[in-house]
Design a protein around this motif. Structure first.
Motif, PDB file in Angstrom:
ATOM      1  N   ILE A  13       1.356  23.357  -1.024  1.00 48.30           N
ATOM      2  CA  ILE A  13       0.897  24.478  -1.849  1.00 48.30           C
ATOM      3  C   ILE A  13       0.169  23.966  -3.088  1.00 48.30           C
ATOM      4  O   ILE A  13      -0.928  24.424  -3.420  1.00 48.30           O
ATOM      5  CB  ILE A  13       2.086  25.368  -2.257  1.00 48.30           C
ATOM      6  CG1 ILE A  13       2.721  26.027  -1.027  1.00 48.30           C
ATOM      7  CG2 ILE A  13       1.644  26.442  -3.261  1.00 48.30           C
ATOM      8  CD1 ILE A  13       4.044  26.714  -1.298  1.00 48.30           C
ATOM      9  N   MET A  14       0.784  22.990  -3.778  1.00 51.37           N
ATOM     10  CA  MET A  14       0.193  22.455  -5.004  1.00 51.37           C
ATOM     11  C   MET A  14      -1.188  21.870  -4.743  1.00 51.37           C
ATOM     12  O   MET A  14      -2.126  22.067  -5.523  1.00 51.37           O
ATOM     13  CB  MET A  14       1.132  21.398  -5.600  1.00 51.37           C
ATOM     14  CG  MET A  14       2.422  21.979  -6.162  1.00 51.37           C
ATOM     15  SD  MET A  14       3.744  20.759  -6.339  1.00 51.37           S
ATOM     16  CE  MET A  14       2.977  19.568  -7.443  1.00 51.37           C
ATOM     17  N   ASN A  15      -1.321  21.152  -3.639  1.00 57.38           N
ATOM     18  CA  ASN A  15      -2.604  20.534  -3.298  1.00 57.38           C
ATOM     19  C   ASN A  15      -3.635  21.587  -2.893  1.00 57.38           C
ATOM     20  O   ASN A  15      -4.800  21.517  -3.292  1.00 57.38           O
ATOM     21  CB  ASN A  15      -2.399  19.536  -2.163  1.00 57.38           C
ATOM     22  CG  ASN A  15      -3.672  18.794  -1.803  1.00 57.38           C
ATOM     23  OD1 ASN A  15      -4.215  18.038  -2.595  1.00 57.38           O
ATOM     24  ND2 ASN A  15      -4.161  19.021  -0.593  1.00 57.38           N
ATOM     25  N   GLU A  16      -3.198  22.572  -2.135  1.00 57.25           N
ATOM     26  CA  GLU A  16      -4.117  23.573  -1.602  1.00 57.25           C
ATOM     27  C   GLU A  16      -4.680  24.476  -2.703  1.00 57.25           C
ATOM     28  O   GLU A  16      -5.875  24.810  -2.685  1.00 57.25           O
ATOM     29  CB  GLU A  16      -3.397  24.425  -0.554  1.00 57.25           C
ATOM     30  CG  GLU A  16      -4.183  25.619  -0.037  1.00 57.25           C
ATOM     31  CD  GLU A  16      -5.360  25.239   0.834  1.00 57.25           C
ATOM     32  OE1 GLU A  16      -6.265  26.072   0.987  1.00 57.25           O
ATOM     33  OE2 GLU A  16      -5.380  24.102   1.342  1.00 57.25           O
ATOM     34  N   VAL A  17      -3.847  24.871  -3.664  1.00 56.17           N
ATOM     35  CA  VAL A  17      -4.303  25.828  -4.681  1.00 56.17           C
ATOM     36  C   VAL A  17      -4.531  25.167  -6.038  1.00 56.17           C
ATOM     37  O   VAL A  17      -4.863  25.833  -7.008  1.00 56.17           O
ATOM     38  CB  VAL A  17      -3.325  27.009  -4.821  1.00 56.17           C
ATOM     39  CG1 VAL A  17      -3.158  27.723  -3.481  1.00 56.17           C
ATOM     40  CG2 VAL A  17      -1.963  26.560  -5.344  1.00 56.17           C
ATOM     41  N   ASN A  18      -4.341  23.828  -6.102  1.00 56.81           N
ATOM     42  CA  ASN A  18      -4.630  23.044  -7.299  1.00 56.81           C
ATOM     43  C   ASN A  18      -3.811  23.493  -8.513  1.00 56.81           C
ATOM     44  O   ASN A  18      -4.347  23.869  -9.557  1.00 56.81           O
ATOM     45  CB  ASN A  18      -6.130  23.079  -7.617  1.00 56.81           C
ATOM     46  CG  ASN A  18      -6.539  21.976  -8.586  1.00 56.81           C
ATOM     47  OD1 ASN A  18      -5.777  21.042  -8.860  1.00 56.81           O
ATOM     48  ND2 ASN A  18      -7.751  22.075  -9.119  1.00 56.81           N
ATOM     49  N   VAL A  19      -2.486  23.456  -8.348  1.00 56.39           N
ATOM     50  CA  VAL A  19      -1.575  23.687  -9.466  1.00 56.39           C
ATOM     51  C   VAL A  19      -0.685  22.459  -9.623  1.00 56.39           C
ATOM     52  O   VAL A  19      -0.449  21.721  -8.670  1.00 56.39           O
ATOM     53  CB  VAL A  19      -0.700  24.949  -9.291  1.00 56.39           C
ATOM     54  CG1 VAL A  19      -1.556  26.200  -9.247  1.00 56.39           C
ATOM     55  CG2 VAL A  19       0.169  24.849  -8.049  1.00 56.39           C
ATOM     56  N   LYS A  20      -0.185  22.259 -10.829  1.00 53.58           N
ATOM     57  CA  LYS A  20       0.612  21.069 -11.124  1.00 53.58           C
ATOM     58  C   LYS A  20       2.046  21.192 -10.624  1.00 53.58           C
ATOM     59  O   LYS A  20       2.698  20.184 -10.345  1.00 53.58           O
ATOM     60  CB  LYS A  20       0.626  20.814 -12.637  1.00 53.58           C
ATOM     61  CG  LYS A  20      -0.756  20.601 -13.257  1.00 53.58           C
ATOM     62  CD  LYS A  20      -1.392  19.317 -12.783  1.00 53.58           C
ATOM     63  CE  LYS A  20      -2.705  19.055 -13.522  1.00 53.58           C
ATOM     64  NZ  LYS A  20      -3.358  17.834 -13.033  1.00 53.58           N
ATOM     65  N   SER A  21       2.563  22.416 -10.539  1.00 53.23           N
ATOM     66  CA  SER A  21       3.947  22.566 -10.103  1.00 53.23           C
ATOM     67  C   SER A  21       4.175  23.939  -9.487  1.00 53.23           C
ATOM     68  O   SER A  21       3.439  24.893  -9.764  1.00 53.23           O
ATOM     69  CB  SER A  21       4.914  22.361 -11.278  1.00 53.23           C
ATOM     70  OG  SER A  21       4.772  23.401 -12.236  1.00 53.23           O
ATOM     71  N   VAL A  22       5.191  23.998  -8.625  1.00 52.01           N
ATOM     72  CA  VAL A  22       5.694  25.254  -8.075  1.00 52.01           C
ATOM     73  C   VAL A  22       7.105  25.423  -8.622  1.00 52.01           C
ATOM     74  O   VAL A  22       7.954  24.563  -8.437  1.00 52.01           O
ATOM     75  CB  VAL A  22       5.716  25.233  -6.535  1.00 52.01           C
ATOM     76  CG1 VAL A  22       6.374  26.494  -5.992  1.00 52.01           C
ATOM     77  CG2 VAL A  22       4.307  25.084  -5.978  1.00 52.01           C
ATOM     78  N   GLN A  61      12.967  26.697   1.892  1.00 53.06           N
ATOM     79  CA  GLN A  61      11.791  26.700   2.768  1.00 53.06           C
ATOM     80  C   GLN A  61      10.510  26.456   1.966  1.00 53.06           C
ATOM     81  O   GLN A  61       9.636  25.685   2.381  1.00 53.06           O
ATOM     82  CB  GLN A  61      11.697  28.035   3.507  1.00 53.06           C
ATOM     83  CG  GLN A  61      12.763  28.228   4.577  1.00 53.06           C
ATOM     84  CD  GLN A  61      12.724  29.611   5.187  1.00 53.06           C
ATOM     85  OE1 GLN A  61      12.272  30.565   4.546  1.00 53.06           O
ATOM     86  NE2 GLN A  61      13.188  29.730   6.412  1.00 53.06           N
ATOM     87  N   ILE A  62      10.408  27.102   0.816  1.00 55.16           N
ATOM     88  CA  ILE A  62       9.211  26.941  -0.016  1.00 55.16           C
ATOM     89  C   ILE A  62       9.173  25.542  -0.636  1.00 55.16           C
ATOM     90  O   ILE A  62       8.103  24.908  -0.700  1.00 55.16           O
ATOM     91  CB  ILE A  62       9.150  28.031  -1.104  1.00 55.16           C
ATOM     92  CG1 ILE A  62       9.037  29.416  -0.459  1.00 55.16           C
ATOM     93  CG2 ILE A  62       7.960  27.791  -2.044  1.00 55.16           C
ATOM     94  CD1 ILE A  62       9.139  30.567  -1.438  1.00 55.16           C
ATOM     95  N   GLU A  63      10.325  25.044  -1.089  1.00 54.74           N
ATOM     96  CA  GLU A  63      10.378  23.689  -1.649  1.00 54.74           C
ATOM     97  C   GLU A  63       9.883  22.658  -0.643  1.00 54.74           C
ATOM     98  O   GLU A  63       9.235  21.678  -1.015  1.00 54.74           O
ATOM     99  CB  GLU A  63      11.804  23.355  -2.085  1.00 54.74           C
ATOM    100  CG  GLU A  63      12.215  23.975  -3.416  1.00 54.74           C
ATOM    101  CD  GLU A  63      13.628  23.590  -3.808  1.00 54.74           C
ATOM    102  OE1 GLU A  63      14.432  23.289  -2.897  1.00 54.74           O
ATOM    103  OE2 GLU A  63      13.927  23.604  -5.018  1.00 54.74           O
ATOM    104  N   HIS A  64      10.174  22.880   0.628  1.00 60.67           N
ATOM    105  CA  HIS A  64       9.789  21.934   1.675  1.00 60.67           C
ATOM    106  C   HIS A  64       8.271  21.781   1.764  1.00 60.67           C
ATOM    107  O   HIS A  64       7.765  20.699   2.093  1.00 60.67           O
ATOM    108  CB  HIS A  64      10.355  22.405   3.023  1.00 60.67           C
ATOM    109  CG  HIS A  64      10.100  21.471   4.158  1.00 60.67           C
ATOM    110  ND1 HIS A  64      10.702  20.239   4.253  1.00 60.67           N
ATOM    111  CD2 HIS A  64       9.294  21.579   5.240  1.00 60.67           C
ATOM    112  CE1 HIS A  64      10.287  19.626   5.351  1.00 60.67           C
ATOM    113  NE2 HIS A  64       9.430  20.424   5.970  1.00 60.67           N
TER     114      HIS A  64
END
Length: 238
Positions: free
Chosen positions: A44-53, A36-39
């Protein structure tokens, strides 16, 4: 929920959203939750500005959890047994903590008696680890990598620079479709390096066909504060 937790960590430790970070680490309780999170990971990456989850199993041992009794919930239910049950809760093993996270309850043995402890009767805390900030909400935990490398720092400066140029475009009355030329006075080596390294990104974002670092703008520049930098910059329609 993940984005809210990460934003709260950024805000609480004064790391602005325009500063990119390397990754957010998420312990997962099941393969279904992971999928679910991978989907929605790109969101998430765009919203919180991180390179990877990235994901870790909840029993990886990377994140240390501790448990506290909720005496307001335990008191009315267990009365005189509350204190001993509270001590039993504090002494719970990591496997027992994982069980109550997964199932919403766990059977606790205190002396000769057993008690079904509910998720609402305890509080689970996740401890920060060096280089990471950790936050939890219910069964969801996130760990944010807050190590800012030179490359990330330069990218953050470039993003702030883009923001200031976009505001200057608007304040100057430029049309959205106008191509511009930018002249930036070279008054700080760190700022100059960040702009030079991220020149293509900056030009693309602000529709600039030229971005030049110059020695002196001879009083024709706009002075704009950007954190510890003072931008002396001039923009004109190309």
């Amino acid at each position: 929920d993940i984005c809210s937790l990460v934003h709260s960590l950024r805000k609480g430790h004064k790391i602005k959203v325009r500063q990119p970070l390397t990754k957010v680490l998420i312990p997962v309780l099941s393969e279904k939750i992971r999928q679910q999170i991978e989907h929605v990971a790109p969101i998430i990456m765009n919203e919180v500005n991180v390179k990877s989850v990235e994901f870790v199993s909840d029993d990886s041992g990377i994140l240390k959890k501790k448990i506290k009794p909720n005496f307001k919930a335990l008191g009315p239910k267990y009365g005189k047994n509350m204190k001993s049950i509270g001590e039993g809760i504090v002494a719970m093993t990591e496997s027992q903590i994982r069980e109550i996270e997964r199932n919403g309850q766990v059977t606790l043995t205190v002396g000769d008696s057993t008690f079904d402890i509910l998720n609402s009767e305890i509080e689970i805390l996740t401890e920060d680890v060096p280089g990471w900030l950790v936050a939890s909400a219910g069964s969801l935990t996130v760990a944010l990598d807050v190590t800012i490398t030179d490359e990330l720092r330069q990218e953050g400066i470039a993003r702030d620079f883009v923001n200031r140029i976009q505001n200057l475009r608007k304040d100057s009355g430029f049309e959205v479709t106008d191509k511009i030329k930018i002249s930036l006075e070279n008054n700080n080596a760190e700022l100059a390096d960040a702009v030079a390294i991220n020149k293509n990104y900056i030009c693309q974002e602000v529709q600039a066909i030229a971005l030049d670092l110059v020695t002196d703008l001879n009083g024709s520049a706009s002075g704009i504060e950007m954190d510890e930098f003072l931008l002396k910059v001039k923009i004109e329609v190309a």
